[in-house]
Design an enzyme around this catalytic site. Structure first.
Site, PDB file in Angstrom:
ATOM      1  N   GLU A 174     -22.423  -2.344 -23.261  1.00 38.91           N
ATOM      2  CA  GLU A 174     -23.340  -1.935 -24.330  1.00 38.91           C
ATOM      3  C   GLU A 174     -23.676  -0.445 -24.294  1.00 38.91           C
ATOM      4  O   GLU A 174     -24.628   0.002 -24.926  1.00 38.91           O
ATOM      5  CB  GLU A 174     -24.617  -2.776 -24.248  1.00 38.91           C
ATOM      6  N   HIS A 248     -31.546  -4.925 -24.110  1.00 34.74           N
ATOM      7  CA  HIS A 248     -30.944  -3.768 -23.434  1.00 34.74           C
ATOM      8  C   HIS A 248     -31.974  -3.190 -22.461  1.00 34.74           C
ATOM      9  O   HIS A 248     -33.180  -3.327 -22.671  1.00 34.74           O
ATOM     10  CB  HIS A 248     -30.553  -2.663 -24.437  1.00 34.74           C
ATOM     11  N   CYS A 365     -32.933   3.936 -29.227  1.00 30.72           N
ATOM     12  CA  CYS A 365     -31.716   3.299 -29.757  1.00 30.72           C
ATOM     13  C   CYS A 365     -30.941   4.252 -30.655  1.00 30.72           C
ATOM     14  O   CYS A 365     -29.716   4.193 -30.732  1.00 30.72           O
ATOM     15  CB  CYS A 365     -32.081   2.065 -30.581  1.00 30.72           C
TER      16      CYS A 365
END
Length: 447
Positions: A174, A248, A365
């Site tokens: 990720e 995350h 993000c």
């Protein structure tokens, strides 16, 4: 050697909509089928970029991807002209249309994992594209992300851009959202902290929501990025917090230089990890937020840790937060206590990023951190660096092409596809990227 952290922010795409595609991301699920405003979303992101650039923090932009992405629909068996493909998928399987129209590439913390030249065996900056294997809509991103990064970091003497790992669950990666770097000045060698959620043969893993990052992937990325093995730590995220919506690591921890700002429950075996970091990072400081002051649930709803921790020249730090933190009395109270305490954080900067937040993406993000020396910074494609001229040009571009209202039903409109391709054609010229999109290479551009 002097170096700076440059934040490359993702520009929100024209098809930004709320489809609830991301199981494990509670904001995404909660806002499913709401009406979105792509124009506002893009402008909220641009405003953050410009404000930070004006405050003296180097800032750049990464453009959106082509959406809806017709080639994948053809792979799934929908045929005919582009318009016919759209009509068929909207009628027969609208969930696929939503997936191939996701604006998720805006969250560039998942685009790649970065190793600055001070940390690598060959003295280059390395970028390994993330495969984002856990979610179908995100697994589509890697090829275009690679093209974009190669167009931005195009000097092969200074930059190595690596393709994503194979698309299998064992190697789920990720990107930088599960990676922190700790150390002194940016130009000095740092300690790279790779965070994973699961590994083969280890039964310690979440049960409700998926662990998207594997240890096997993190180890492979560290090898590809040629990180000095003496400068790597692998740590497991606490599976209990993944099951509470921390999909995350950047939803529960953020680092900058010698500081790790994290929740008390962020990591498995946290005290052991922090002791290891204290032993290996000069001046290391952990700012642990106790669960008694801020619960994991409040962390997820406000995105307290999906913040940016930025260094000023005098060594003090600014914490960049979403507006939701200020609107939560408990979190805002904690943050003001933090300001008064003995630590480098001396300022809170709040941004309204509601359009992104409703899909589960906060300030962190939206940005990919890349530490660059002055020479490396000069080697980056200069057209992507944020300044007054680019800010105004991008705002005009958004005004020209973006809709202020979008629903899932609108994704079938062939005019949206045409608008998107024309917009990206213009943008790729504005940012001097060349033909980075598949439709351009197939001769389908509108330039």
């Amino acid at each position: 050697m002097n170096a700076w952290e440059v934040n490359f922010d993702g520009l929100v795409g024209l098809t930004h909509h709320y489809a609830g595609l991301s199981f494990g991301n509670e904001a995404s699920t909660r806002h499913r089928f709401q009406v979105s405003n792509p124009r506002l979303a893009a402008k909220q992101g641009l405003l953050k970029m410009k404000a930070l650039a004006d405050a003296g923090f180097p800032q750049a932009v990464i453009p959106p991807h082509e959406r809806p992405f017709i080639p994948v629909l053809r792979q799934l068996g929908f045929s005919g002209s582009d318009e016919q493909v759209l009509e068929k998928v909207a009628r027969q399987a609208p969930h696929w249309l939503s997936s191939v129209s996701s604006a998720s590439p805006m969250w560039v913390a998942n685009a790649a994992t970065i190793a600055p030249s001070a940390d690598t065996l060959d003295g280059k900056v390395h970028l390994t594209v993330a495969n984002l294997n856990n979610k179908f809509h995100r697994s589509l991103e890697a090829p275009v992300t690679e093209s974009l990064l190669k167009a931005i970091f195009n000097d092969e003497e200074k930059f190595s851009v690596h393709s994503a790992l194979p698309q299998v669950a064992l190697l789920g990666d990720e990107g930088a959202a599960n990676h922190n770097r700790l150390g002194g000045h940016y130009g000095e060698p740092g300690m790279q902290l790779f965070v994973y959620g699961r590994e083969e043969g280890n039964d310690t893993r979440p049960s409700r929501y998926p662990a998207r990052q594997t240890r096997e992937a993190s180890e492979a990325v560290a090898r590809l990025n040629q990180v000095n093995p003496q400068q790597v730590i692998f740590a497991q995220q606490n599976p209990d917090v993944i099951d509470q919506g921390v999909f995350h690591n950047d939803v529960i921890a953020v680092s900058n230089r010698q500081v790790l700002f994290c929740h008390q429950q962020a990591f498995a075996r946290q005290s052991q990890l922090l002791a290891n970091l204290r032993a290996r990072v000069n001046g290391f400081m952990a700012i642990e937020v106790p669960a008694t002051q801020v619960s994991v649930s409040d962390t997820v709803s406000t995105y307290l840790f999906n913040s940016q921790l930025l260094s000023r020249d005098d060594g003090s730090m600014m914490l960049v937060l979403p507006q939701e933190c200020r609107e939560h009395a408990g979190v805002w109270g904690y943050l003001n206590e933090l300001l008064a305490a003995d630590n480098p954080i001396s300022e809170l900067k709040v941004f309204d990023l509601r359009e992104s937040m409703a899909n589960g993406g906060g300030p962190a993000c939206l940005r990919l951190r890349v530490v660059l020396t002055e020479e490396e910074r000069r080697a980056v494609n200069p057209a992507v660096m944020m300044n007054d001229t680019l800010f105004n040009a991008l705002n005009d571009w958004v005004d020209r092409y973006y809709r202020d209202r979008l629903t899932a039903a609108d994704l079938a409109d062939p005019q949206l596809l045409r608008e998107g391709r024309e917009a990206l054609d213009v943008l790729s010229q504005l940012l001097n990227l060349g033909s980075v999109y598949p439709f351009q290479r197939e001769g389908g551009g509108n330039g």
